[in-house]
Design an enzyme around this catalytic site. Structure first.
Site, PDB file in Angstrom:
ATOM      1  N   ASN A   1      33.051  47.873  47.705  1.00 37.69           N
ATOM      2  CA  ASN A   1      33.253  46.424  47.523  1.00 37.69           C
ATOM      3  C   ASN A   1      34.709  46.008  47.585  1.00 37.69           C
ATOM      4  OD1 ASN A   1      33.064  48.000  44.989  1.00 37.69           O
ATOM      5  ND2 ASN A   1      33.676  46.097  44.010  1.00 37.69           N
TER       6      ASN A   1
ATOM      7  N   CYS B   1      32.310  39.839  48.520  1.00 39.01           N
ATOM      8  CA  CYS B   1      32.034  41.246  48.829  1.00 39.01           C
ATOM      9  C   CYS B   1      30.551  41.527  49.078  1.00 39.01           C
ATOM     10  CB  CYS B   1      32.541  42.134  47.692  1.00 39.01           C
ATOM     11  SG  CYS B   1      32.177  41.493  46.054  1.00 39.01           S
TER      12      CYS B   1
ATOM     13  N   HIS C   1      29.212  48.382  45.918  1.00 41.86           N
ATOM     14  CA  HIS C   1      28.032  47.571  45.629  1.00 41.86           C
ATOM     15  C   HIS C   1      26.851  48.125  46.434  1.00 41.86           C
ATOM     16  CE1 HIS C   1      30.596  44.954  43.506  1.00 41.86           C
ATOM     17  NE2 HIS C   1      30.564  43.864  44.254  1.00 41.86           N
TER      18      HIS C   1
HETATM   19  O1  3JN Z   1      31.864  40.371  40.867  1.00 43.15           O
HETATM   20  C1  3JN Z   1      32.014  40.927  41.953  1.00 43.15           C
HETATM   21  O2  3JN Z   1      31.520  42.033  42.196  1.00 43.15           O
HETATM   22  C2  3JN Z   1      32.762  40.244  43.008  1.00 43.15           C
HETATM   23  C3  3JN Z   1      33.630  39.201  42.455  1.00 43.15           C
HETATM   24  C4  3JN Z   1      34.163  38.259  43.192  1.00 43.15           C
HETATM   25  C5  3JN Z   1      34.954  37.194  42.622  1.00 43.15           C
HETATM   26  C6  3JN Z   1      35.454  37.293  41.323  1.00 43.15           C
HETATM   27  C7  3JN Z   1      36.160  36.245  40.767  1.00 43.15           C
HETATM   28  C8  3JN Z   1      36.401  35.104  41.478  1.00 43.15           C
HETATM   29  C9  3JN Z   1      35.216  36.042  43.376  1.00 43.15           C
HETATM   30  C10 3JN Z   1      34.757  35.972  44.787  1.00 43.15           C
HETATM   31  O3  3JN Z   1      35.325  36.673  45.629  1.00 43.15           O
HETATM   32  O4  3JN Z   1      33.832  35.228  45.090  1.00 43.15           O
HETATM   33  C11 3JN Z   1      35.919  34.990  42.780  1.00 43.15           C
HETATM   34  C12 3JN Z   1      36.160  33.725  43.502  1.00 43.15           C
HETATM   35  O5  3JN Z   1      37.106  33.646  44.269  1.00 43.15           O
HETATM   36  O6  3JN Z   1      35.385  32.796  43.282  1.00 43.15           O
END
Ligand code: 3JN
Length: 330
Positions: free
Chosen positions: A312, A131, A239
């Protein structure tokens, strides 16, 4: 495709999954059949889509035996690791929201306004970027084309919805005076946590390295120097990012402003004297990327500072994935 696609939503009950449904509905995405899928834990529950109730099916190795054209995945990296290749082997095109496949050289990593042509070389899996990366890419792309970016410094202020239901609950409870720490190692209410995802041996967090690596892949330019500090803040949705950029070539602020305003998916919100700049609460629920505080960085040659805000869960996840699906059926 000259018929309406059959669609699967994998992880239909999560924060991103339920927003997939909202965005599909808002954008009136055409479909013949739609299947809601999730892990065994959520299977059997119901979700409402376009006024109709759907029972969530358990995701299994046989889920893709039925004819499905497009699967939107947001069920975590390990689910994507196992099931995206199974779906792809059945001829499904997977749009995956996890980090599992993003840096795989065989998998395109796509922001539709930025690198739509990369969709064409997919082999059944297309990755949706992180995001924080998505909203930065929309803004960096027109500027990189015009002035060639030499270096970028990202500092993010990320909403708790990025951590799913646990993050939202930690902040809700914290605001009532209950310091819940289900999503984070510290209370989020009243704090800024310079810690998103886990720490790596190089001192960066995984979130920071995602922003760095994904920037190179999406812009197709490994020579850009990128650094990032990602911070969780007590905000529910959207975000915000401070982005400092150094260009190879000189620029006029007015031209930057115009290049941004003319780019699809960007709304310039920049009238600081009247207290007008992008705000998380105003971006929430919207699909665009909002940019303001556009000003020269006097400390370097050809430097600029920007403030960039987007929802986000929408542009940072669901909207971007649905836009990819829209390109697939075009
Ligand atoms: O923390 C955030 O604001 C975005 C989080 C993204 C996220 C959370 C857990 C696992 C991800 C990502 O999209 O990169 C993942 C992941 O797939 O690694």
């Amino acid at each position: 495709m000259n018929r309406k696609p059959n669609v699967a939503v994998v992880g239909a009950t999560g924060v991103v999954g339920s927003t997939f449904l909202k965005v599909l509905e808002d954008r009136d995405f055409p479909f013949e059949n739609i299947y809601m899928m999730a892990s065994a834990k959520s299977a059997g529950s119901t979700v409402t889509f376009k006024g109709k109730e759907y029972v969530v099916e358990e995701l299994t190795e046989h889920s893709f035996d039925k004819p499905i054209d497009i699967a939107l995945f947001s069920a975590g990296g390990s689910t994507s690791e196992k099931y995206a290749p199974i779906a792809a082997a059945h001829g499904v095109t997977v749009v995956d929201n996890s980090s599992q496949w993003r840096m795989d050289p065989e998998v395109p990593l796509v922001v539709p306004e930025v690198n739509p042509a990369d969709i064409q070389w997919n082999k059944g899996i297309i990755a949706n970027p992180n995001c924080s990366t998505i909203q930065a890419m929309v803004v960096l792309k027109p500027l990189h084309e015009k002035y060639k970016i030499k270096r970028v410094i990202y500092s993010t202020y990320q909403a708790v919805s990025g951590s799913g239901v646990k993050g939202i609950n930690d902040l809700k409870e914290g605001l009532k005076g209950n310091d819940l720490c289900q999503a984070y190692p510290h209370p989020i209410a009243g704090n800024c946590l310079p810690h998103i995802d886990s720490f790596l041996d190089n001192g960066y967090t995984k979130e920071e390295m995602k922003m760095i690596n994904e920037t190179h892949k999406i812009l197709g330019d490994d020579t850009i120097k990128v650094t990032a500090t990602t911070v969780r803040v007590p905000v529910f949705d959207s975000h915000s990012e401070s982005i400092n950029i150094e260009f190879e070539t000189p620029f006029e602020l007015e031209d930057v402003r115009k290049a941004l305003a003319d780019f699809p998916g960007i709304v310039v919100v920049d009238d600081p004297k009247n207290n007008v700049y992008p705000l998380a609460r105003e971006a929430a629920g919207k699909d665009e990327v909002f940019v303001g505080r556009i000003r020269r960085d006097f400390s370097v040659e050809n430097g600029i500072n920007l403030w960039v805000v987007a929802d986000n869960i929408r542009k940072g996840a669901a909207t971007n994935a649905v836009q990819i699906a829209e390109l697939l059926i075009k």
